[in-house]
Design an enzyme around this catalytic site. Structure first.
Site, PDB file in Angstrom:
ATOM      1  CB  SER A  79      -0.942   0.009   1.207  1.00 52.77           C
ATOM      2  OG  SER A  79      -1.820  -1.088   1.118  1.00 52.77           O
ATOM      3  CB  THR A  80       2.725   3.048   2.177  1.00 51.55           C
ATOM      4  OG1 THR A  80       3.383   2.137   3.061  1.00 51.55           O
ATOM      5  CG2 THR A  80       1.295   3.282   2.634  1.00 51.55           C
TER       6      THR A  80
END
Length: 189
Positions: A11-12
């Site tokens: 996600s990041t």
């Protein structure tokens, strides 16, 4: 020639796809496509590249189903699209392989259970909020203390960093930065 194509997503940028890539390679993936994006973001270039590369008879492999989609509907739509194109889905963690009838059934059962679990969590959350309100509590983020926010600006203007001012006043760093920016805009800076 058909093969296993891996898809890894985090996600990041703070997270790393290396662990997923390693597991997919160990499972026989001949090529691994990656994305560093939230599952909420439908624009996933790595997944699109994989789908453009994949041919009938290939298998799309993921470490966990949540890497491919965030909702049951999204996963079911993806599996239906893969099935139409003659591409199987393999999830290592859940041990699901849709190339077999039993694997496809298990996928749908797990999907139904996951959907049921999300609904239970939503219901419990709703009931918890109602119970808190009945006790006179206000659920959610508490209102900010205007006096502390007002006190932050002179500290920053005196040379203290917004982070230090936030720490000193017990405020969030982003709150102080936001107020400093608002004050600068109001002054026309």
């Amino acid at each position: 020639m058909t093969g296993i194509l891996g898809y890894a997503r985090v996600s990041t940028g703070d997270q790393d796809v290396a662990g997923q890539t390693m597991r997919l390679t160990q499972a026989g993936a001949i090529k691994v496509f990656t994305d560093v994006r939230s599952g909420r973001n439908p624009d996933r270039p790595g997944l699109q590249e994989l789908l453009a590369y994949a041919r009938k008879g290939d298998t799309l492999a993921v470490v966990r189903l949540d890497r491919l989609g965030r909702s049951l509907g999204e996963l079911l739509a993806t599996v239906a699209m893969l099935k139409e194109r003659g591409i199987a889905l393999l999830s290592l963690e859940e041990e699901i392989d849709t190339s077999s009838a039993a694997g496809e059934l298990i996928f749908h059962v797990f999907g139904g259970i996951a959907h049921f679990e999300r609904r239970l969590i939503a219901e419990r959350t709703k009931n918890g909020i109602a119970a808190a309100r009945a006790k006179g509590k206000r659920p959610g983020r508490q209102q900010l203390d205007a006096k502390r926010i007002t006190a932050a600006l002179p500290l920053v203007e005196a040379g203290l960093s917004p982070t230090a001012a936030a720490r000193q006043l017990g405020l969030g760093r982003s709150t102080v930065y936001r107020e400093v920016n608002r004050a600068a805009i109001a002054r026309g800076i």
